[in-house]
Scaffold this motif. Structure first.
Motif, short mmCIF file in Angstrom:
data_model
loop_
_atom_site.label_atom_id
_atom_site.label_comp_id
_atom_site.label_asym_id
_atom_site.label_seq_id
_atom_site.Cartn_x
_atom_site.Cartn_y
_atom_site.Cartn_z
N PHE A 135 -45.55 -48.45 -16.99
CA PHE A 135 -44.91 -47.20 -17.42
C PHE A 135 -43.89 -46.77 -16.38
CE2 PHE A 135 -48.70 -45.95 -15.13
CZ PHE A 135 -48.25 -44.95 -14.28
N GLU A 136 -43.02 -45.87 -16.77
CA GLU A 136 -42.02 -45.32 -15.86
C GLU A 136 -42.55 -44.03 -15.26
OE1 GLU A 136 -37.57 -43.59 -16.32
OE2 GLU A 136 -37.96 -45.56 -17.21
N ILE A 137 -42.38 -43.88 -13.96
CA ILE A 137 -42.83 -42.67 -13.28
C ILE A 137 -41.76 -41.60 -13.45
CG2 ILE A 137 -43.45 -41.67 -11.05
CD1 ILE A 137 -44.30 -44.52 -10.20
N PRO A 138 -42.11 -40.49 -14.12
CA PRO A 138 -41.12 -39.42 -14.29
C PRO A 138 -40.89 -38.68 -12.97
CG PRO A 138 -43.11 -38.98 -15.59
CD PRO A 138 -43.34 -40.23 -14.82
N GLU A 139 -39.76 -38.04 -12.86
CA GLU A 139 -39.44 -37.26 -11.68
C GLU A 139 -40.48 -36.16 -11.49
OE1 GLU A 139 -35.75 -34.49 -10.29
OE2 GLU A 139 -35.25 -36.43 -11.19
N GLY A 140 -40.90 -35.94 -10.24
CA GLY A 140 -41.86 -34.88 -9.96
C GLY A 140 -42.79 -35.25 -8.81
N ASP A 141 -43.69 -34.33 -8.53
CA ASP A 141 -44.72 -34.51 -7.50
C ASP A 141 -46.06 -34.58 -8.21
OD1 ASP A 141 -42.57 -34.10 -5.86
OD2 ASP A 141 -43.31 -32.23 -4.98
N TYR A 142 -46.86 -35.59 -7.84
CA TYR A 142 -48.15 -35.81 -8.50
C TYR A 142 -49.24 -35.98 -7.45
CZ TYR A 142 -44.94 -36.85 -12.26
OH TYR A 142 -43.93 -36.77 -13.18
N GLN A 143 -50.42 -35.49 -7.77
CA GLN A 143 -51.58 -35.69 -6.92
C GLN A 143 -52.54 -36.59 -7.70
OE1 GLN A 143 -50.44 -32.36 -7.60
NE2 GLN A 143 -49.13 -32.80 -5.85
N VAL A 144 -53.11 -37.56 -6.99
CA VAL A 144 -54.02 -38.51 -7.61
C VAL A 144 -55.28 -38.55 -6.77
CG1 VAL A 144 -54.31 -40.87 -8.45
CG2 VAL A 144 -52.01 -39.89 -8.29
N LEU A 145 -56.42 -38.38 -7.41
CA LEU A 145 -57.71 -38.52 -6.75
C LEU A 145 -58.32 -39.82 -7.24
CD1 LEU A 145 -60.01 -37.53 -4.98
CD2 LEU A 145 -60.87 -36.24 -6.93
N LEU A 146 -58.61 -40.71 -6.31
CA LEU A 146 -59.21 -42.01 -6.64
C LEU A 146 -60.57 -42.11 -5.97
CD1 LEU A 146 -55.92 -43.09 -5.53
CD2 LEU A 146 -56.67 -44.33 -7.53
N GLU A 147 -61.57 -42.55 -6.71
CA GLU A 147 -62.89 -42.74 -6.13
C GLU A 147 -63.49 -44.04 -6.61
OE1 GLU A 147 -67.22 -40.60 -5.53
OE2 GLU A 147 -65.86 -39.80 -7.03
N LEU A 148 -63.91 -44.87 -5.65
CA LEU A 148 -64.66 -46.09 -5.94
C LEU A 148 -66.12 -45.78 -5.65
CD1 LEU A 148 -62.46 -48.82 -4.22
CD2 LEU A 148 -63.03 -48.72 -6.65
N TYR A 149 -67.00 -46.08 -6.59
CA TYR A 149 -68.42 -45.85 -6.36
C TYR A 149 -69.22 -47.00 -6.94
CZ TYR A 149 -68.22 -44.02 -11.13
OH TYR A 149 -67.99 -43.88 -12.48
N ASN A 150 -70.43 -47.18 -6.41
CA ASN A 150 -71.24 -48.32 -6.81
C ASN A 150 -72.26 -47.96 -7.89
OD1 ASN A 150 -73.37 -47.06 -5.49
ND2 ASN A 150 -73.59 -48.61 -3.90
N GLN A 151 -73.16 -48.91 -8.15
CA GLN A 151 -74.18 -48.76 -9.20
C GLN A 151 -75.12 -47.60 -8.94
OE1 GLN A 151 -73.81 -51.41 -7.17
NE2 GLN A 151 -75.63 -51.30 -5.85
N ASP A 152 -75.25 -47.16 -7.69
CA ASP A 152 -76.12 -46.02 -7.34
C ASP A 152 -75.33 -44.72 -7.26
OD1 ASP A 152 -78.31 -47.80 -7.08
OD2 ASP A 152 -77.66 -48.31 -5.06
N HIS A 153 -74.09 -44.73 -7.68
CA HIS A 153 -73.16 -43.60 -7.61
C HIS A 153 -72.86 -43.17 -6.18
CE1 HIS A 153 -72.90 -43.01 -11.93
NE2 HIS A 153 -74.19 -43.29 -11.97
N ALA A 154 -73.03 -44.10 -5.23
CA ALA A 154 -72.67 -43.84 -3.83
C ALA A 154 -71.18 -44.14 -3.66
CB ALA A 154 -73.50 -44.71 -2.89
N THR A 155 -70.48 -43.25 -2.99
CA THR A 155 -69.05 -43.44 -2.77
C THR A 155 -68.81 -44.62 -1.85
OG1 THR A 155 -68.58 -41.10 -3.11
CG2 THR A 155 -66.94 -42.37 -1.90
#
Length: 159
Positions: A128-148
């Motif tokens: 996709f094309e990134i539109p003009e602007g400021d964006y905040q992204v929260l990324l979280e990787l977690y395992n089978q036990d829901h541990a970060t």
């Protein structure tokens, strides 16, 4: 007095804050012209390395990334949650299974606590094309036990 000193030392070593309560440094994942992607680990105990090989306004379906860290948790299964915001409003939320027991997509699936993982290669994503602007992204990787396993606050700036 020795008991108090020992308790203070143990608390200091196990405290989830870094020394002085400082945040991890902000890293540049990529920069190209008017497009800049910055990130900062939101895990109080560890930082990680991440970069995108091609920083372009038109995000291609397969982009090459580099990611490295030392695991604090086993990853028999690994999931990624992504939340995208602009001007405080939620734009997109999705979850993606990165490693599943019967379908390991990457060589680091199944790694154990204490092992280092490093991945350099393509990831599939919707182009996709990134539109003009400021964006905040929260990324979280977690395992089978829901541990970060890792988390990041990222900022995408395009003007």
């Amino acid at each position: 007095m020795k008991g108090f000193t020992a308790a203070l030392l143990i608390w200091t070593l196990l405290s989830p804050r870094r020394a002085g309560g400082e945040a991890w440094p902000t890293h540049t994942a990529c920069r190209n012209g008017n497009l800049q992607v910055l990130y900062q680990s939101c895990d109080p105990l560890q930082d990680f390395g991440f970069s995108v090989d091609q920083c372009a306004r038109q995000l291609k379906p397969n982009i090459n990334i580099r990611f490295g860290m030392v695991l604090r948790e086993d990853i028999e299964q690994l999931f990624l949650d992504v939340a995208l915001f602009s001007k405080g409003l939620s734009i997109l939320n999705f979850s993606y299974p990165v490693c599943e027991v019967d379908l390991p997509k990457f060589s680091f699936c199944g790694r154990r606590k204490g092992e280092q993982i490093y991945y350099a290669g393509p990831i599939n994503n919707p182009g996709f094309e990134i539109p003009e602007g400021d964006y905040q992204v929260l990324l979280e990787l977690y395992n089978q036990d829901h541990a970060t396993v890792a988390c990041a606050n990222a900022t995408v700036l395009y003007s």
